[in-house]
Write a protein that holds these residues in place. Structure first.
Motif, short mmCIF file in Angstrom:
data_model
loop_
_atom_site.label_atom_id
_atom_site.label_comp_id
_atom_site.label_asym_id
_atom_site.label_seq_id
_atom_site.Cartn_x
_atom_site.Cartn_y
_atom_site.Cartn_z
N VAL A 173 91.43 3.77 11.37
CA VAL A 173 92.05 3.15 11.27
C VAL A 173 94.00 3.72 11.40
O VAL A 173 94.47 3.15 12.15
N LEU A 174 93.74 5.25 10.38
CA LEU A 174 94.91 5.15 10.93
C LEU A 174 95.28 6.29 12.47
O LEU A 174 96.51 5.92 12.47
N LEU A 175 94.00 6.56 12.77
CA LEU A 175 93.88 7.58 14.23
C LEU A 175 94.40 6.17 14.72
O LEU A 175 95.39 6.62 15.62
N ALA A 176 94.06 5.09 15.30
CA ALA A 176 94.64 4.09 16.25
C ALA A 176 95.82 3.90 15.85
O ALA A 176 96.21 3.52 16.58
N GLU A 177 96.96 3.41 15.09
CA GLU A 177 97.70 3.55 14.55
C GLU A 177 98.86 4.52 15.72
O GLU A 177 99.44 4.24 15.65
N ILE A 178 98.22 5.84 14.89
CA ILE A 178 99.19 7.02 15.03
C ILE A 178 98.89 7.44 16.74
O ILE A 178 100.36 7.51 17.50
N ARG A 179 97.93 7.09 17.53
CA ARG A 179 97.50 7.15 18.59
C ARG A 179 98.59 5.38 19.55
O ARG A 179 99.20 6.12 20.47
N ALA A 180 98.64 4.92 18.71
CA ALA A 180 99.10 4.04 19.37
C ALA A 180 100.85 3.94 18.96
O ALA A 180 101.74 2.66 19.82
N LEU A 181 101.40 4.31 18.56
CA LEU A 181 102.76 4.90 18.33
C LEU A 181 102.79 5.71 19.85
O LEU A 181 104.45 5.57 19.84
N ARG A 182 102.25 6.56 19.81
CA ARG A 182 102.37 7.66 21.74
C ARG A 182 103.95 8.40 21.39
O ARG A 182 104.89 8.38 22.09
N ALA A 183 103.81 9.01 20.17
CA ALA A 183 105.20 9.75 19.64
C ALA A 183 104.40 10.85 20.11
O ALA A 183 103.83 11.77 20.67
N ASP A 184 105.95 11.79 20.99
CA ASP A 184 106.15 13.10 20.82
C ASP A 184 106.35 13.96 19.88
O ASP A 184 105.72 15.05 20.08
N VAL A 185 106.55 13.43 18.41
CA VAL A 185 106.42 14.26 17.57
C VAL A 185 106.46 13.18 16.62
O VAL A 185 106.93 12.36 16.59
N LEU A 186 105.22 13.77 16.11
CA LEU A 186 105.21 13.13 14.74
C LEU A 186 104.91 13.67 13.73
O LEU A 186 104.33 15.02 13.76
N CYS A 187 105.21 13.30 12.50
CA CYS A 187 105.27 13.08 10.97
C CYS A 187 104.45 12.61 9.92
O CYS A 187 104.33 11.61 9.69
N LEU A 188 103.69 13.37 9.55
CA LEU A 188 102.79 12.83 8.92
C LEU A 188 102.83 13.50 7.51
O LEU A 188 102.67 13.91 7.02
N VAL A 189 103.31 12.13 6.58
CA VAL A 189 103.43 12.19 4.89
C VAL A 189 102.21 11.91 3.63
O VAL A 189 101.56 11.04 4.31
#
Length: 132
Positions: free
Chosen positions: A67-83
């Motif tokens: 579910v997290l991967l799907a949400e992250i992919r949907a963001l379509r970010a060029d730079v992504l910060c995961l905390v």
């Protein structure tokens, strides 16, 4: 002028979720499951624990990692910060296939930290990371 998309996402680390009650978990379920009229009160016990990913012999209707991967992919970010990231290798492996490079810095004295991911097609690392 270069335009790019930046996203920040608190994943609530794999070992931090534990057995806390997540009343919002129903928002991530497929529509068909969400419409079943289930009792979402803590006393019903569903979903009491947010399992990370499916394992042999484990029975759960909801797994956080996909579910997290799907949400992250949907963001379509060029730079992504995961905390609150306590599973950097898993995310690094999954997002590598999506075209991301990454660096990780752990919090002092903690099992989790911050992972910075960037699209290889847009950015290149210019110096070795100082906190890996």
């Amino acid at each position: 002028l270069m335009a790019f998309r930046v996203a920040h996402f608190n994943i609530l680390g794999r070992h931090m979720a534990g057995t806390m009650w997540f009343h919002y978990a129903r928002d991530f379920l497929p529509q068909a499951m969400n419409a079943t009229g289930l009792d979402w009160m803590p006393t019903s016990g569903f979903p009491r624990c947010l399992a990370w990913r499916q394992r042999t012999g484990q029975s759960c209707r909801f797994y956080r990692f996909p579910v997290l991967l799907a949400e992250i992919r949907a963001l379509r970010a060029d730079v992504l910060c995961l905390v609150e990231l306590d599973c950097f290798p898993e995310f690094h492996e999954a997002l590598d296939d999506e075209g991301y490079d990454a660096a990780f810095c752990s919090r002092p004295g903690k099992a989790d930290g911050c992972g910075i991911f960037w699209k290889r097609e847009a950015f290149a690392i210019s110096a070795p990371s100082q906190c890996c």
